[in-house]
Design an enzyme around this catalytic site. Sequence first.
Site, PDB file in Angstrom:
ATOM      1  N   GLU A 189     -27.696 -17.802  -3.376  1.00 32.81           N
ATOM      2  CA  GLU A 189     -27.390 -18.158  -2.174  1.00 32.81           C
ATOM      3  C   GLU A 189     -28.481 -16.834  -1.353  1.00 32.81           C
ATOM      4  OE1 GLU A 189     -24.088 -16.819   1.298  1.00 32.81           O
ATOM      5  OE2 GLU A 189     -23.595 -16.476  -0.790  1.00 32.81           O
ATOM      6  N   ASN A 247     -27.590 -20.181   4.795  1.00 33.40           N
ATOM      7  CA  ASN A 247     -26.482 -20.025   5.651  1.00 33.40           C
ATOM      8  C   ASN A 247     -26.975 -20.592   7.384  1.00 33.40           C
ATOM      9  OD1 ASN A 247     -24.139 -18.536   4.701  1.00 33.40           O
ATOM     10  ND2 ASN A 247     -25.995 -17.519   4.180  1.00 33.40           N
ATOM     11  N   GLU A 279     -25.386 -23.760   3.848  1.00 29.04           N
ATOM     12  CA  GLU A 279     -23.785 -23.264   3.704  1.00 29.04           C
ATOM     13  C   GLU A 279     -23.441 -23.064   5.583  1.00 29.04           C
ATOM     14  OE1 GLU A 279     -23.068 -19.931   1.718  1.00 29.04           O
ATOM     15  OE2 GLU A 279     -23.870 -20.595  -0.269  1.00 29.04           O
ATOM     16  N   ASP A 309     -18.739 -22.799   4.107  1.00 30.62           N
ATOM     17  CA  ASP A 309     -18.857 -21.348   3.476  1.00 30.62           C
ATOM     18  C   ASP A 309     -17.304 -20.616   3.986  1.00 30.62           C
ATOM     19  OD1 ASP A 309     -19.826 -18.995   2.395  1.00 30.62           O
ATOM     20  OD2 ASP A 309     -21.080 -18.596   4.254  1.00 30.62           O
ATOM     21  N   GLU A 366     -17.036 -16.022  -4.218  1.00 31.29           N
ATOM     22  CA  GLU A 366     -17.742 -15.166  -3.763  1.00 31.29           C
ATOM     23  C   GLU A 366     -17.241 -13.794  -4.060  1.00 31.29           C
ATOM     24  OE1 GLU A 366     -20.000 -16.825   0.278  1.00 31.29           O
ATOM     25  OE2 GLU A 366     -17.690 -16.282   0.358  1.00 31.29           O
TER      26      GLU A 366
END
Length: 418
Positions: A189, A247, A279, A309, A366
């Site tokens: 990520e 993201n 995401e 996400d 996460e």
Amino acid sequence: MQLAELPLSVRQTRVLLVDDSALQRECAAELLETLGLSLIAQAASGREALTLLRRLAEQQLPLPLLILDLEMPEMDGIELLLQLHEEDLCPPVVLSSGCEEALVATVLDMIRTLRLPLLGNLPKPLSGKDLHGLLQHLPNLASPPVEEAVRPTVSVTVPSLREALRQGHMRPYYQPKIDLKSGQLLGYEVLARWQDPRQGMLYPGDFIALATESGLLPELTFQLVEQVLADAARLQQQGWTPSMAVNIDISMLANRNFANELIARVQASGARAEQLILEVTESALMHDTAATLASVGRLRLAGFGLSIDDYGTGFSTLQQLTRLPFTELKIDRAFVTSAHRNRRSLAILQSAIDMSVRLRLPSIAEGVETIDEVRLLCGLGCSAAQGYLFARPMPGEALLDWHAAHAGKASLEDWFRS
């Protein structure tokens, strides 16, 4: 069963029992005495306890361990904790209450948020074994770790953000994602970091909201994407093609030019769109639903992956699952970290993983920090995880060497040993 003798430092600890029931106080005092603790005071209400603690603070004496009930007249346990925080009085706390589990969990979260030293929680009636187990950890109870401590106030403005973009101070940091069945490294990520010459490292919470409000978020995102593509190219030269998850705020997808530009940049770099996962974060509901759906559709047609996400924390998450062609589901760290101590969090975590299974989507947890959390996730059927247990986010300069050292891992035990 004979309990081991507690360390001398624990046996010499002062304790303040705060409970409106004289019987409960006396029973707790007897248990403490059998464990070797004799410096015990009692208070029948939060107000009485506060008076005692203020007096000790005025005399600059150490504050006692607080064994605290919640339901009390005059000043209840919650009021006492809030007042202690306001007066900067920070005794170590053991919560001991017969209240419902959900209420106790809420108060425990409040204590952690206030950063009061929390030793733990014990149900009523107290047992010597449970109390002994908690007291063993008293010498290790300390202030929050440096990385969690309160940071100095950060000052960011639109002009300073524009200058940071112009100077190239935005940097991608990479955190690996690990397959929980095979132990193999799946990808990374991408996390935004602002390397400010004056204030040091700034994190997304310091500047993403400002970037969104000022209209600078697309420029910031594309700066990160360009660096990610360059880092991915260096990995590819060595024969590695891990996925890279970037993201993307859902508000940017309402602009059709965003999808066009992203597709063009990836093609120009020579990378494959399948290597990139977007995401999708939700700072707000979709403003232009048709345009957003069109952008998402085109990006999926081009081969980009799409991840929802922080599942369970955004706007209309379940509705988005039905409307957008997601290829994976990210589970927010809050449900992972609290699952061991909060049955509701555990139920939500289980339902999120079950949802991903029914939708035939991989689930990624996460914020994983302990082996116990990994084992719990494996038992629940979670597909993959990321977090400090495996690696902290790293700058692009460190990525190639780190990947070379870890790409060959073929089991979770390999990670646990490293």
